[in-house]
Every structure is written in C-alpha cells, then in structure tokens.
Design a protein around this motif. Structure first.
Motif, short mmCIF file in Angstrom:
data_model
loop_
_atom_site.label_atom_id
_atom_site.label_comp_id
_atom_site.label_asym_id
_atom_site.label_seq_id
_atom_site.Cartn_x
_atom_site.Cartn_y
_atom_site.Cartn_z
N UNK B 253 -55.41 11.85 -45.33
CA UNK B 253 -56.13 12.51 -46.41
C UNK B 253 -55.86 14.02 -46.38
N UNK B 254 -56.04 14.71 -47.51
CA UNK B 254 -55.91 16.17 -47.50
C UNK B 254 -56.90 16.76 -46.50
N UNK B 255 -56.42 17.67 -45.69
CA UNK B 255 -57.27 18.23 -44.64
C UNK B 255 -57.31 17.39 -43.39
N UNK B 256 -56.70 16.21 -43.44
CA UNK B 256 -56.61 15.37 -42.25
C UNK B 256 -55.51 15.86 -41.31
N UNK B 272 -42.59 22.73 -49.58
CA UNK B 272 -43.54 22.74 -50.70
C UNK B 272 -44.33 21.42 -50.77
N UNK B 274 -45.00 19.53 -48.20
CA UNK B 274 -45.90 19.57 -47.04
C UNK B 274 -47.12 20.44 -47.35
N UNK B 275 -46.86 21.55 -48.04
CA UNK B 275 -47.92 22.48 -48.43
C UNK B 275 -48.96 21.76 -49.29
N UNK B 276 -48.50 21.09 -50.33
CA UNK B 276 -49.45 20.49 -51.27
C UNK B 276 -50.13 19.24 -50.71
N UNK B 278 -51.23 19.19 -47.76
CA UNK B 278 -52.34 19.85 -47.06
C UNK B 278 -52.82 19.01 -45.86
N UNK B 279 -51.85 18.62 -45.03
CA UNK B 279 -52.18 17.87 -43.81
C UNK B 279 -51.84 18.72 -42.60
N UNK B 280 -52.70 18.67 -41.62
CA UNK B 280 -52.50 19.43 -40.38
C UNK B 280 -51.55 18.63 -39.51
N UNK B 281 -50.48 19.24 -39.06
CA UNK B 281 -49.48 18.50 -38.29
C UNK B 281 -49.27 19.13 -36.92
#
Lengths: 340, 340
Positions: B253-256, B272, B274-276, B278-281
């Motif tokens: 999920x976004x923010x996951x 780009x 990866x940016x959108x 919005x997942x923490x890696x």
C-alpha cells in the motif's frame, strides 16, 4: 476573471478565463489571499513535461472561502483556509494511514495562480484557522500549502531524529524548507548542499550548521569528511535529477534514510546497487494534509517563518516575470499578490 | 580435509582442500556441527553469477571453536558458537548503528560447507551459547546464521507491526522464515504467496493466515481482494527476480514498506514510478549479527523451530545431490551432516 495559463514552453500568460464555480457538492470556491509559483511548475515551463492543452497553473493556495457545495460540512464562507496541493477526502484507508497524497480520490490542485479557485474535496483538503490571520502571516501560511509541507515530508521520510545528522540536497525552496523542518525536528547537524550565497545564507538562517558548495564527487567527499567517513543517517533529496539523486545516495550511510521529494526526471536505480547500499528510501508527493494542522499552528505561534523563502513578490498580472526569474534562478520562489 | 568447491555451473564437488588455519590474530577455527546450502548458492550454481576461480562454498554455520587467534577475546576453544554469514567487527560506526552487514571491515563468509572453517573477525561475528546445546537444537541454531536472520531482517525492514498485515513474496526458505519472523513480531495477517503444497503447508505452520497461489497480475489482484483493495503495510520480498519485485510493489500500500532480501538480479526501478508508488524500500544483506542473541535465545527457549525449513538432510559427502535437489525445487533447503 484573469488567471495564469501555460500555453507552451516558456509561454505563460495572465489571461481571461471563466470564473471558477461549484461543479460538485464537495467543492469550495476560495478567494486567494496570495498565491505563488512552485519549482515543479518549471518542469512544464521548461518543456520537460509535455503540454498537450493550455494548463491552468497554480496549486499552492490560502484564502477565504466564498462558496461551498451542498455536502461541504467542515468549512464555510468567510473562513480563512489553507489546503494541500494534493486534494484528498481524508477518510479513505490511505488517508487514514497518513498518506493523503495517495488518497483513493486523489486529484492534484490546479488553477490557483488566480484571484479565485475551485477546491475539490473541500472537507478533506482544507483546514480553517480560528480567526482571520494578519496580513503579515499570509506568506507563511501560503508556504505551508506545498513548499513547507513537502520539505517537512522529506524530513519525515528521511527519518530525521533529535540529535541526528541530516544532509539536504538542493537549495531550492523545498530544500530550504527541508532544512527548516530538520531543525524543527531537532537535528543536531544539518548540512545543506548549496553553491549560491543568498540561498546558503537562508539555509543558515533556517538552521543549517554546515554548507557544502561542492557538487558531484567532490561534494560527496566533502560530506563524508564532515561526517568522519560515515555519511548521514538522514538525507533529503529535493531536486529530482540524476545528479541530485547520486548526491543523495552518495552521502547516506548504510541503514540511513533518503526522503526524496523532487519529482524524479530521468532517474533510475539498479536493484542490486540499491540493495548493497542498504539505504531506506521513501518518496512521493507529500501528504501535506497530515501535517497541515501542526504546521499552521507553528506558523500562527510565530515559531517558524517559512514565508521568508519568497524572495520575489509580484502582482499576479506579472506572473510571467515570476516564472522567468525562477527559471533563471534569479529568484528562489515568487509570491504573487492578488488584488483585493 | 574434504570440502565443497564449485568449479562451474552445475559442477559442485566434495574434494580435498587444505585444512583451514588461523591467518590473522582475529580469526577463529570452528568444527562445524552442521552446515547447509543457501538459496543464494544457486545463483553461481546456475551460472547467474560468473565463476572465475573454484569457489569454496558455504556461509551458514554453527559449531565448536577449536582454535582462536591471539587477539580473540570473546570466544574460546570448546564453546559452541553461531555466526553471521556477514563477518563484521561489531565496533565500527555502521555496526554500532545496527548494520553489521555494512561493517567497515565487512567480509562475506565462505568455505563453511566443510567439517572445519575459518571465521575471520571472530569477536565481532560469533555469539557463544552458555552451554553445549543438545543435538536436536543444531538445525534450529544453524538456521539462525543466515536464513532465519535474513527473513527476520526482511520483516524488520518491512516494518512489520503488531496487528499488521504482511505479504511474503517467495516460498523459498527465506520467505518461509519471513513468515515465521512476521508471526513472532505479532502480525495479525500473513499472506504467503506460494504455489507449492508442501511449502504452503510449512508457511501455515509458521504462521501464514492466507495462501495466494496465483502469480503475476492474478496474484496481485488476489492480494488486493484479500486486503479490501488497500494492499499490505508490510511486504517481504525474498526472491530477487523482476517478477517477484513486481509482485512486491504490486501489493504494497502507499506508505507501506518493502523489505527486500533476495539479491536483485536484473531488477531496476524507474525513479518516477517508485516516487508515485510511495513505498518505503529497504534491502541489503541482513545484519544478522544484530539479531543473533535474540534469535538464539528464542531457539534455545523452544519458542521457534526454524530448522524445520530443512526438508532434506544429507551427509556432506553428498553435497552435490543437495544442490541438485534445491536447484530442481525438490528440496526447500538442504542440511549437510558433518561426520564426527
């Protein structure tokens, strides 16, 4: 009314458009107290993003509500409001998770470089102040809408900690706001990478403890020297180019975090290199809505003055000159005055 | 002695080599109690990594110290020890930051598929038990050295929280250990992506609440259905291929957060996109040393039995069959018995 429309690269005009009106029952119409030009507006202005139709520019805004749709409950005409550049319902699971910028109903604000603007999803997007703020507060409240909110998210995504070491890559307005955010979050050492004297001075004013003016490999070497060969636990990347991302990954320590808030253009990552660098990465459009109440309170209490990032103020009719000044890096960020 | 040497793709031999000996004053020599084959050993075995010289295989190990160099202080002959596949001094700033796998002196263990092995940086790498463990404990303690430690790091990097939802991509040994780790960390829902019955059964035994056997777009759709269209807050990627990484980014999920612990092969990311998303890696070789004391304690208290991941046990002389069985996916993970 008149509003700002981009017709092609370098061709921005203040021209007659239709007045905004309520299109959905969740919309609000606001009269802007001031508006401004974003660094990201320069991407289409410079032709880096394609322009297929005239674009109504502007996504940073604050002002007074003049009309609301039938379903709007939390704001009403006469209230002063600040909103996020990302429009969100603030109720969906992604919003509840703190990522309003990935809201199930997400839209991006547009048309705010104008005297009036339509704000969709008003209940989930706008935050009202208790009282009408003084005119002197307007630039600071306007900055919260995107540039400070984005810098703040960058610092949060970079996991800035009290007593920590932070590197900020990019001395544009967002980078400078990243410095302010890191300072507010209690970072002990804030290294701003900036080769421009006036921007460095502002970075210092906002809390930077060190300025690194070198770029590329030299810039990385200088940061590594300042951090005793370790690198920084937190890095805010606030540009979005191949070069700035290389700076960011070059100065972040293993196990450190990179918050990247410049929209990447032409940037890609090799999975195996990323793996062995072992850096935590989080980017994306900032969920400014999450931070709005806190940031507005900091502004209204006089604890921060993010509006200092506006170093050029023009009447909105001169918006074209505002773009030009930012494009040529004569201005960090342009505020546009809206006639009363 | 005899030891395991890889000469080329598919060509693994148990052959006579020189006995290991102390080369540096910080080394230890251990007599292995058991050893095993890692999924990552299959990369060179399959020719995915170039082999320029005969490779002494094996980096997962536990056993009894037989000799130590002059500077070794924390372990001594006669003690039972477990070590990490990443050798570290455990004193440098990166180690102190919890990232021993990026230690300033980092080396990767090798030569452990043998009766004896040299362990460099013994003080920083090995952890001794108070007493000599029972023979029945050996598989579980051996698993801590890499496969459990790596699954654990994957779960930690994926920010697994009590009550949270976790997706584990990959039903190899590391993925299964990721399931166990997520369960130990209190995840409420653990969705294991697995198309193999025996592996699914083990995943369930280790704490998986749901099994998704579909792959690709169908697998992603099934996870989204199970999570009401939201996706998972934590995703453990335990393979390292283009397909598995796409599964991981498709269900987060976004923010996951995505903890990726399979060494990426041929994987790249568009900045780009990866940016959108919005997942923490966060990926990288696992800093197993950080987790060793805790994980050894969990094993010795009987709270976890990670050695169940070994579904094939062979005398070390039959190591070639062990590789073959894993390569053909007849075995999840092969333990090798070392003669007394």
């Amino acid at each position: 009314m008149y509003a700002t429309v981009l017709h092609g690269p370098g061709d921005v005009r203040y021209e007659r458009v239709e007045d905004p009106k309520i299109l959905k029952p969740t919309d609000a119409i606001i009269k802007l107290s001031a508006t401004c030009i974003c660094g990201s507006d320069l991407w289409p202005y410079r032709g880096a993003n394609p322009i297929t139709a005239p674009m109504h520019m502007g996504h940073e805004y604050c002002g007074v509500v003049v009309e609301v749709g039938a379903e709007v409950r939390t704001v009403k005409p006469g209230q002063f409001v600040v909103g996020s550049f990302c429009l969100s319902d603030n109720t969906c699971p992604h919003c509840q998770f703190g990522f309003q910028s990935s809201c199930a109903q997400r839209e991006f604000m547009s048309g705010a470089q104008a005297p009036y603007a339509r704000v969709p999803l008003a209940d989930g997007t706008l935050v009202a102040t208790k009282e009408m703020p003084d005119a002197a507060m307007i630039p600071h409240l306007l900055a919260v809408s995107d540039v400070l909110g984005t810098g703040w998210y960058g610092a949060w995504a970079a996991d800035v900690r009290e007593g920590g070491t932070v590197v900020v890559v990019g001395d544009g307005a967002v980078g400078l706001m990243g410095v302010m955010a890191a300072h507010q979050m209690g970072a002990e050492r804030i290294i701003a990478m900036s080769g421009h004297e006036s921007r460095s001075a502002l970075a210092r004013e906002f809390g930077a403890t060190d300025i690194v003016s070198e770029r590329g490999a030299e810039g990385i070497a200088r940061v590594m020297e300042l951090t005793k060969g370790i690198g920084a636990a937190s890095v805010i990347e606030a540009v979005g180019t191949v070069g700035s991302m290389a700076q960011a990954t070059g100065v972040c320590r293993p196990g450190g975090s990179i918050g990247y808030v410049g929209v990447p253009h032409g940037v890609s990552f090799d999975g195996q290199q990323m793996f062995f660098k072992q850096q935590r990465m989080l980017g994306g459009p900032a969920p400014v809505r999450r931070f709005l109440p806190d940031l507005m309170e900091r502004v209204l209490q006089g604890r921060i003055q993010p509006g200092k990032v506006f170093d050029l103020v023009l009447p909105i009719a001169q918006v074209a000159e505002g773009y030009k000044a930012m494009d040529e890096r004569r201005a960090i960020k342009t505020m546009l005055q809206v006639e009363d």
